[in-house]
Scaffold this active site. Sequence first.
Site, PDB file in Angstrom:
ATOM      1  N   LYS A  83       6.963  -3.860  -3.896  1.00 44.08           N
ATOM      2  CA  LYS A  83       8.378  -3.491  -3.823  1.00 44.08           C
ATOM      3  C   LYS A  83       8.882  -3.470  -2.386  1.00 44.08           C
ATOM      4  O   LYS A  83       9.946  -3.953  -2.083  1.00 44.08           O
ATOM      5  CB  LYS A  83       8.573  -2.119  -4.481  1.00 44.08           C
ATOM      6  CG  LYS A  83      10.017  -1.652  -4.514  1.00 44.08           C
ATOM      7  CD  LYS A  83      10.842  -2.484  -5.478  1.00 44.08           C
ATOM      8  CE  LYS A  83      12.282  -2.078  -5.536  1.00 44.08           C
ATOM      9  NZ  LYS A  83      13.104  -3.141  -6.131  1.00 44.08           N
ATOM     10  N   ARG A 119       5.324   0.000  -6.228  1.00 45.05           N
ATOM     11  CA  ARG A 119       5.292  -0.785  -4.985  1.00 45.05           C
ATOM     12  C   ARG A 119       4.357  -1.981  -5.086  1.00 45.05           C
ATOM     13  O   ARG A 119       4.439  -2.890  -4.272  1.00 45.05           O
ATOM     14  CB  ARG A 119       4.855   0.108  -3.821  1.00 45.05           C
ATOM     15  CG  ARG A 119       5.821   1.240  -3.538  1.00 45.05           C
ATOM     16  CD  ARG A 119       5.187   2.253  -2.628  1.00 45.05           C
ATOM     17  NE  ARG A 119       4.906   1.702  -1.322  1.00 45.05           N
ATOM     18  CZ  ARG A 119       5.724   1.777  -0.288  1.00 45.05           C
ATOM     19  NH1 ARG A 119       6.877   2.396  -0.413  1.00 45.05           N
ATOM     20  NH2 ARG A 119       5.409   1.261   0.864  1.00 45.05           N
ATOM     21  N   TRP A 156      -2.959  -2.679  -1.501  1.00 42.13           N
ATOM     22  CA  TRP A 156      -2.505  -4.037  -1.801  1.00 42.13           C
ATOM     23  C   TRP A 156      -3.254  -4.913  -0.810  1.00 42.13           C
ATOM     24  O   TRP A 156      -2.998  -4.865   0.397  1.00 42.13           O
ATOM     25  CB  TRP A 156      -0.998  -4.102  -1.586  1.00 42.13           C
ATOM     26  CG  TRP A 156      -0.347  -5.354  -2.039  1.00 42.13           C
ATOM     27  CD1 TRP A 156      -0.002  -5.687  -3.314  1.00 42.13           C
ATOM     28  CD2 TRP A 156       0.081  -6.457  -1.228  1.00 42.13           C
ATOM     29  NE1 TRP A 156       0.606  -6.917  -3.337  1.00 42.13           N
ATOM     30  CE2 TRP A 156       0.670  -7.415  -2.082  1.00 42.13           C
ATOM     31  CE3 TRP A 156       0.014  -6.737   0.142  1.00 42.13           C
ATOM     32  CZ2 TRP A 156       1.180  -8.616  -1.613  1.00 42.13           C
ATOM     33  CZ3 TRP A 156       0.530  -7.938   0.603  1.00 42.13           C
ATOM     34  CH2 TRP A 156       1.108  -8.866  -0.275  1.00 42.13           C
ATOM     35  N   GLU A 176       9.378 -14.656 -10.544  1.00 46.47           N
ATOM     36  CA  GLU A 176       8.595 -13.487 -10.116  1.00 46.47           C
ATOM     37  C   GLU A 176       8.138 -12.609 -11.276  1.00 46.47           C
ATOM     38  O   GLU A 176       7.084 -12.003 -11.208  1.00 46.47           O
ATOM     39  CB  GLU A 176       9.310 -12.660  -9.042  1.00 46.47           C
ATOM     40  CG  GLU A 176      10.472 -11.847  -9.506  1.00 46.47           C
ATOM     41  CD  GLU A 176      11.118 -11.060  -8.381  1.00 46.47           C
ATOM     42  OE1 GLU A 176      10.415 -10.484  -7.554  1.00 46.47           O
ATOM     43  OE2 GLU A 176      12.358 -11.016  -8.333  1.00 46.47           O
ATOM     44  N   CYS A 217       0.820  -1.223   0.000  1.00 46.46           N
ATOM     45  CA  CYS A 217       0.000   0.000   0.000  1.00 46.46           C
ATOM     46  C   CYS A 217       0.849   1.266   0.000  1.00 46.46           C
ATOM     47  O   CYS A 217       1.968   1.271   0.501  1.00 46.46           O
ATOM     48  CB  CYS A 217      -0.869   0.032   1.245  1.00 46.46           C
ATOM     49  SG  CYS A 217      -1.928  -1.390   1.420  1.00 46.46           S
ATOM     50  N   HIS A 255      20.714 -35.779  -5.979  1.00 45.08           N
ATOM     51  CA  HIS A 255      19.992 -36.101  -4.737  1.00 45.08           C
ATOM     52  C   HIS A 255      18.494 -35.798  -4.865  1.00 45.08           C
ATOM     53  O   HIS A 255      17.800 -35.647  -3.874  1.00 45.08           O
ATOM     54  CB  HIS A 255      20.602 -35.340  -3.563  1.00 45.08           C
ATOM     55  CG  HIS A 255      22.042 -35.672  -3.350  1.00 45.08           C
ATOM     56  ND1 HIS A 255      22.461 -36.885  -2.860  1.00 45.08           N
ATOM     57  CD2 HIS A 255      23.177 -34.984  -3.622  1.00 45.08           C
ATOM     58  CE1 HIS A 255      23.787 -36.920  -2.820  1.00 45.08           C
ATOM     59  NE2 HIS A 255      24.233 -35.767  -3.278  1.00 45.08           N
ATOM     60  N   GLU A 289      18.892 -16.953  -7.024  1.00 44.85           N
ATOM     61  CA  GLU A 289      18.449 -15.619  -7.426  1.00 44.85           C
ATOM     62  C   GLU A 289      17.896 -15.641  -8.860  1.00 44.85           C
ATOM     63  O   GLU A 289      16.870 -15.015  -9.150  1.00 44.85           O
ATOM     64  CB  GLU A 289      19.633 -14.641  -7.282  1.00 44.85           C
ATOM     65  CG  GLU A 289      19.406 -13.233  -7.759  1.00 44.85           C
ATOM     66  CD  GLU A 289      18.285 -12.490  -7.047  1.00 44.85           C
ATOM     67  OE1 GLU A 289      17.741 -12.997  -6.053  1.00 44.85           O
ATOM     68  OE2 GLU A 289      17.925 -11.411  -7.530  1.00 44.85           O
ATOM     69  N   LYS A 332      14.180 -14.551  -9.872  1.00 41.45           N
ATOM     70  CA  LYS A 332      13.902 -13.518 -10.883  1.00 41.45           C
ATOM     71  C   LYS A 332      12.947 -14.059 -11.944  1.00 41.45           C
ATOM     72  O   LYS A 332      11.978 -13.413 -12.312  1.00 41.45           O
ATOM     73  CB  LYS A 332      15.167 -13.057 -11.611  1.00 41.45           C
ATOM     74  CG  LYS A 332      16.163 -12.191 -10.892  1.00 41.45           C
ATOM     75  CD  LYS A 332      15.725 -10.779 -10.641  1.00 41.45           C
ATOM     76  CE  LYS A 332      15.029 -10.676  -9.315  1.00 41.45           C
ATOM     77  NZ  LYS A 332      15.783 -10.124  -8.208  1.00 41.45           N
ATOM     78  N   ASN A 343      -1.829   2.267   5.832  1.00 34.62           N
ATOM     79  CA  ASN A 343      -0.892   1.210   5.400  1.00 34.62           C
ATOM     80  C   ASN A 343      -0.624   0.326   6.605  1.00 34.62           C
ATOM     81  O   ASN A 343      -0.556   0.830   7.728  1.00 34.62           O
ATOM     82  CB  ASN A 343       0.456   1.799   4.977  1.00 34.62           C
ATOM     83  CG  ASN A 343       0.423   2.363   3.576  1.00 34.62           C
ATOM     84  OD1 ASN A 343      -0.633   2.409   2.944  1.00 34.62           O
ATOM     85  ND2 ASN A 343       1.569   2.800   3.106  1.00 34.62           N
ATOM     86  N   GLY A 344      -0.387  -0.958   6.351  1.00 32.61           N
ATOM     87  CA  GLY A 344      -0.069  -1.851   7.463  1.00 32.61           C
ATOM     88  C   GLY A 344      -1.260  -2.719   7.824  1.00 32.61           C
ATOM     89  O   GLY A 344      -2.195  -2.882   7.029  1.00 32.61           O
TER      90      GLY A 344
HETATM   91  C1  F6R Z   1      12.907  -9.863  -5.434  1.00 30.02           C
HETATM   92  C2  F6R Z   1      12.946  -8.861  -4.396  1.00 30.02           C
HETATM   93  C3  F6R Z   1      12.532  -9.279  -3.032  1.00 30.02           C
HETATM   94  C4  F6R Z   1      13.211  -8.418  -1.963  1.00 30.02           C
HETATM   95  C5  F6R Z   1      12.630  -8.749  -0.582  1.00 30.02           C
HETATM   96  C6  F6R Z   1      13.334  -7.989   0.513  1.00 30.02           C
HETATM   97  O1  F6R Z   1      13.370  -9.358  -6.665  1.00 30.02           O
HETATM   98  O2  F6R Z   1      13.262  -7.727  -4.633  1.00 30.02           O
HETATM   99  O3  F6R Z   1      12.746 -10.627  -2.808  1.00 30.02           O
HETATM  100  O4  F6R Z   1      14.583  -8.669  -1.982  1.00 30.02           O
HETATM  101  O5  F6R Z   1      11.267  -8.429  -0.571  1.00 30.02           O
HETATM  102  O6  F6R Z   1      13.236  -6.622   0.315  1.00 30.02           O
HETATM  103  P1  F6R Z   1      14.280  -5.604   0.936  1.00 30.02           P
HETATM  104  O7  F6R Z   1      15.576  -5.822   0.246  1.00 30.02           O
HETATM  105  O8  F6R Z   1      13.707  -4.235   0.639  1.00 30.02           O
HETATM  106  O9  F6R Z   1      14.341  -5.906   2.398  1.00 30.02           O
END
Ligand code: F6R
Length: 612
Positions: free
Chosen positions: A607, A27, A74, A492, A2, A508, A485, A489, A98-99
């Site tokens: 985000k 976000r 959100w 997501e 949010c 395994h 990673e 990527k 928010n929250g």
């Molecule tokens: C994936 C991504 C997330 C963040 C995670 C932690 O591309 O960006 O997995 O890494 O939500 O976020 P931060 O780094 O802001 O604590």
Amino acid sequence: MCGIVGGIAERSITNILIEGLKRLEYRGYDSAGLALINAGQVLRERRVGKVINLAEAVETSHISGSLGIAHTRWATHGKPTEENAHPHISGNVAVVHNGIIENYQELKDDLEALGYVFTSQTDTEVVAHLVNDALKSTPSLLEAVRQVVPQLKGAYALGIVHTDHPNELITVREGSPLVIGVGIGENFISSDQLALLPITNRFMYLEEGDIARLTRTSIEVFANGNRVERPVKELDATVSNASKGEYKHYMLKEIYEQPEAIQQTISQALNGNALRPDFLKNAEVDFSKIQQIQIIACGTSYHAGMIAKYWFEQLIDLPCQVEIASEFRYRSPVIVGNTLYVCISQSGETADTLAALRDTQKRAVAKGLDVVTLTICNVATSSMVRETNYSLLTLAGPEIGVASTKAFTTQLAALMLLVLKIGQVKNSISTEQVEQITSELWHLPKVILNTLQHNDSILRLAELFTEKQHCLFLGRGTNFPIALEGALKLKEISYIHAEGYAAGELKHGPLALVDNEMPVVILAPQDDMLDKLKSNMEEVQARGGELFVFADVNSGIKGKDRQHVVHVPNVSAVLSPIVYSVPVQLLSYHVAVLRGTDVDQPRNLAKSVTVE
Ligand code: F6R
């Protein structure tokens, strides 16, 4: 997650609110709304979907006002519908939030017993009714909010306006970010300063528990009932560095910004091939006592921590543990003295990481232990930076794409600087080794630039993925976390199911998945594990798997039937995970674009994850 924007001005702020919401779109959200106070009325519009839908509705209804609050939602409590979108109204009060209000059900039951009718399934609506109810016993909006806040359990940031109070905007910060944008004859609030950058670069950061009353010309902040002063800071971030420029997506722009972002990040710490004397100043005494490292992080930042574990242990012989914050915070970990607790977070506001940090600090105090805390973060003004003993900034500039790219590689650069600094303080690394690694760090932007030249070849690989349902990523050593990673990527942003594995784990279990339909991405830098990795590649090929290999130019790995190879410039084994991040980012990006997904704002994701 949010987003909140609000303001009080002489001029109409309708467009400022809409533009602010647009700047928070990155976000992640599913509906948007705003409420303006005008001539004793609350004028509200809410729409499901993008902010543009709200903007069109506002244009059609011609609503305007110089006091208002706006929100991107959100969904947490209740589906993404217009009824659940914020602002929520009770009588003449409008609220954005928010929250999460954890005790909302209990509060809702009490309010319903008093005759309040709920029109949404949200937790937020209780706040609107509670403020409305409190106004029965006080004429002051500020006082009413002060009475309500102690009743709320959870983490929240609030923006509150009332038709009978056209000259004030009340805001609360408790566990969810909230910043005040200070203007001339006008003031604003937002959950993210990025929303307000076009109108001001002067910000006041509220502390947890603060309640503030904004008028056009004044800002009063209260903590525990007392008036307090919070400093106003000037930011040098500009509006332009948050725009897409010539790129089709923020993510692509941010991938290409990595050479410069890394250069910036290392420049703050290095003087030629030596660490600057003022880098992490005054940390020497604390670092000399450190006997182990505990890293806490989530998602991509957690992967950065996993790589740092190899570095701490191999380069400076310091034990290092890494844990996902959402696990760490709830499993009652043993807090050990003389430990450096490192939070890694792009945003510095991630709810789980922040809670894990606070819990660690509390438990250390309770046990009388000496622990040191440090944040590696991309936001200088974030909660984590403010709440840890030391901070090391990644100077990546704002990262808008939900999928983290430049924030991740700069985290790695920063972590390497930290390893060198601690190693130097503890005399566990030689000057020659420091000079060797720092000279490689300086060279890194060039190596990444050369890797980016392979964009077209990676695009051609991506074309072979568009119909795939699943994918495996394999790496060894410090490139095992890059396999994780890469898989993160890809899933997501392209929504293809992907898993990352340490290549040695293949037989395994995951080898059972390998057949003609399974693409397997391999990370093959020039390191001690290369021969073993080649054997793992044979194992995949023998089962009909198709290999997509990012291999060192000197690795001897060549393209052949069902083995596609992109040669990555030679880089030292130790820094290879930073460089090998780039091809996996580009691969995921192109696959997502070819599959037509919303690359910068993938479905269901946010985000900055400010709720757990
Ligand atoms: C994936 C991504 C997330 C963040 C995670 C932690 O591309 O960006 O997995 O890494 O939500 O976020 P931060 O780094 O802001 O604590």
